[in-house]
Design a protein around this motif. Structure first.
Motif, short mmCIF file in Angstrom:
data_model
loop_
_atom_site.label_atom_id
_atom_site.label_comp_id
_atom_site.label_asym_id
_atom_site.label_seq_id
_atom_site.Cartn_x
_atom_site.Cartn_y
_atom_site.Cartn_z
N MET A 1 -0.41 -14.75 -7.36
CA MET A 1 0.01 -13.93 -8.49
C MET A 1 0.20 -14.81 -9.73
O MET A 1 0.86 -15.85 -9.67
N PHE A 2 -0.39 -14.38 -10.84
CA PHE A 2 -0.27 -15.13 -12.08
C PHE A 2 1.08 -14.85 -12.75
O PHE A 2 1.69 -13.80 -12.53
N ASP A 3 1.54 -15.79 -13.59
CA ASP A 3 2.76 -15.55 -14.37
C ASP A 3 2.52 -14.44 -15.40
O ASP A 3 3.35 -13.55 -15.58
N VAL A 4 1.38 -14.54 -16.08
CA VAL A 4 1.01 -13.55 -17.11
C VAL A 4 -0.47 -13.22 -16.96
O VAL A 4 -1.28 -14.12 -16.73
N ALA A 5 -0.81 -11.96 -17.09
CA ALA A 5 -2.21 -11.53 -17.08
C ALA A 5 -2.45 -10.68 -18.32
O ALA A 5 -1.56 -9.98 -18.80
N VAL A 6 -3.67 -10.77 -18.84
CA VAL A 6 -4.05 -10.01 -20.03
C VAL A 6 -4.89 -8.82 -19.62
O VAL A 6 -5.88 -8.96 -18.88
N ILE A 7 -4.49 -7.65 -20.07
CA ILE A 7 -5.23 -6.41 -19.79
C ILE A 7 -6.17 -6.14 -20.95
O ILE A 7 -5.74 -5.95 -22.09
N LEU B 1 1.16 -4.41 -0.66
CA LEU B 1 0.53 -4.70 -1.95
C LEU B 1 1.42 -5.58 -2.80
O LEU B 1 2.64 -5.61 -2.62
N GLN B 2 0.80 -6.26 -3.76
CA GLN B 2 1.55 -7.08 -4.71
C GLN B 2 0.88 -7.00 -6.07
O GLN B 2 -0.36 -6.89 -6.16
N ALA B 3 1.68 -7.05 -7.11
CA ALA B 3 1.12 -7.05 -8.46
C ALA B 3 0.28 -8.31 -8.65
O ALA B 3 0.58 -9.37 -8.09
N THR B 4 -0.76 -8.23 -9.44
CA THR B 4 -1.62 -9.39 -9.67
C THR B 4 -0.97 -10.38 -10.64
O THR B 4 -1.44 -11.51 -10.77
N ALA B 5 0.11 -9.95 -11.31
CA ALA B 5 0.82 -10.84 -12.23
C ALA B 5 2.28 -10.43 -12.32
O ALA B 5 2.63 -9.28 -12.06
N ALA C 1 6.66 -3.75 -11.64
CA ALA C 1 7.83 -4.63 -11.65
C ALA C 1 8.36 -4.83 -10.23
O ALA C 1 8.73 -5.95 -9.84
N GLU C 2 8.41 -3.76 -9.45
CA GLU C 2 8.91 -3.85 -8.08
C GLU C 2 7.98 -4.69 -7.21
O GLU C 2 8.43 -5.32 -6.24
N LEU C 3 6.70 -4.72 -7.56
CA LEU C 3 5.73 -5.43 -6.74
C LEU C 3 5.57 -6.90 -7.14
O LEU C 3 4.55 -7.53 -6.83
N ALA C 4 6.59 -7.44 -7.79
CA ALA C 4 6.62 -8.89 -7.97
C ALA C 4 6.66 -9.56 -6.60
O ALA C 4 6.19 -10.68 -6.42
N GLU C 5 7.21 -8.83 -5.64
CA GLU C 5 7.19 -9.23 -4.24
C GLU C 5 6.41 -8.16 -3.47
O GLU C 5 6.46 -6.98 -3.82
N PRO C 6 5.68 -8.54 -2.43
CA PRO C 6 4.88 -7.56 -1.69
C PRO C 6 5.70 -6.39 -1.18
O PRO C 6 6.86 -6.55 -0.77
N GLY C 7 5.11 -5.20 -1.22
CA GLY C 7 5.79 -4.01 -0.73
C GLY C 7 4.78 -2.94 -0.36
O GLY C 7 3.62 -2.97 -0.79
N HIS D 1 -7.60 -0.37 -10.76
CA HIS D 1 -7.73 -1.04 -12.05
C HIS D 1 -7.33 -2.52 -11.99
O HIS D 1 -7.16 -3.16 -13.02
N GLY D 2 -7.21 -3.05 -10.77
CA GLY D 2 -6.97 -4.48 -10.61
C GLY D 2 -5.58 -4.95 -10.97
O GLY D 2 -5.38 -6.15 -11.20
N LEU D 3 -4.61 -4.04 -11.02
CA LEU D 3 -3.25 -4.42 -11.38
C LEU D 3 -2.40 -4.76 -10.16
O LEU D 3 -1.39 -5.47 -10.28
N VAL D 4 -2.78 -4.26 -9.01
CA VAL D 4 -2.16 -4.66 -7.75
C VAL D 4 -3.27 -4.97 -6.76
O VAL D 4 -4.40 -4.52 -6.92
N GLU D 5 -2.94 -5.74 -5.74
CA GLU D 5 -3.93 -6.12 -4.74
C GLU D 5 -3.32 -6.13 -3.35
O GLU D 5 -2.11 -6.33 -3.19
#
Length: 214
Positions: A1-7, A77-81, A26-32, A58-62
């Protein structure tokens, strides 16, 4: 997971701006899983799962893991950033153009420069990620407290002279294999302090800062 990602994609930007989906990111900063998130955000699992599928498309979670529980497979799942920035590219027809009205003392011009910075660095990061490389960048972030508006103006002039001198020394138009770099130096009132501290007494809508490109 990146610190910051650009959409950069308009559709992804629209998806990320939905309040429920932003909360899920925000909740998916950790896998859930959908079940875990449903309990946290107070929504039905089916509703959460719908939003998660949209974010994933849309590639925002993986997907990071699949867990088998009886006859059910739980998708983790986890957020990509950890955080996201929407590039002006997502609003291409109305994105700011610093070349339209350059003015060193205009806060709105500074904002246009900042928007271009997000757009260009975002594009560089996207390209570098695809190539498996890093982007060569450098930044300084600091704060200076001026005793008066006159001191601030004098500082801006000295900074302009110093930066101009450095650019003149190192810029080589004829360098074989050389690569152009964008240089942006900005000065603006700090945000979050008192009226006096933030500079509103003598014009919070004005910012002075030298800008040079090489």
């Amino acid at each position: 997971m990146f610190d910051v990602a650009v959409i950069e994609d308009p559709a992804a930007a629209e998806v990320s701006l939905d309040p429920v989906r932003a909360r899920l990111l925000a909740e998916l900063a950790e896998p859930g899983s959908a079940t875990m998130l449903a309990a946290r955000v107070g929504l039905a699992r089916q509703k959460v799962n719908y939003h998660l599928k949209t974010l994933e498309q849309h590639g925002l979670v993986e997907l990071v893991e699949e867990r088998r529980k009886g006859n059910v497979t739980e998708r983790m799942l986890q957020a990509t950033a950890a955080s996201y920035v929407i590039s002006p590219t997502a609003l291409a027809p109305v994105q700011p153009d610093p070349a339209r009205a350059p003015d060193r003392l205009s806060a709105r011009w500074l904002l246009a420069l900042a928007a271009r910075l997000v757009r260009d660095v975002g594009a560089l990061i996207t390209g570098a990620d695809r190539a498996g490389k890093r982007v060569a960048t450098f930044a300084i972030d600091g704060e200076v407290r001026f005793a008066s508006a006159a001191d601030r103006a004098a500082f801006a002039e000295e900074l302009t002279a110093a930066v101009t001198g450095l650019v003149s020394r190192y810029h080589d138009e004829r360098a074989t294999g050389g690569r152009a770099h964008r240089l942006v130096v900005a000065l603006h009132p700090s945000v979050g302090g008192t009226t006096a501290e933030s500079g509103t007494a003598d014009g919070a809508d004005r910012a002075a800062g030298p800008v040079a490109g090489a």
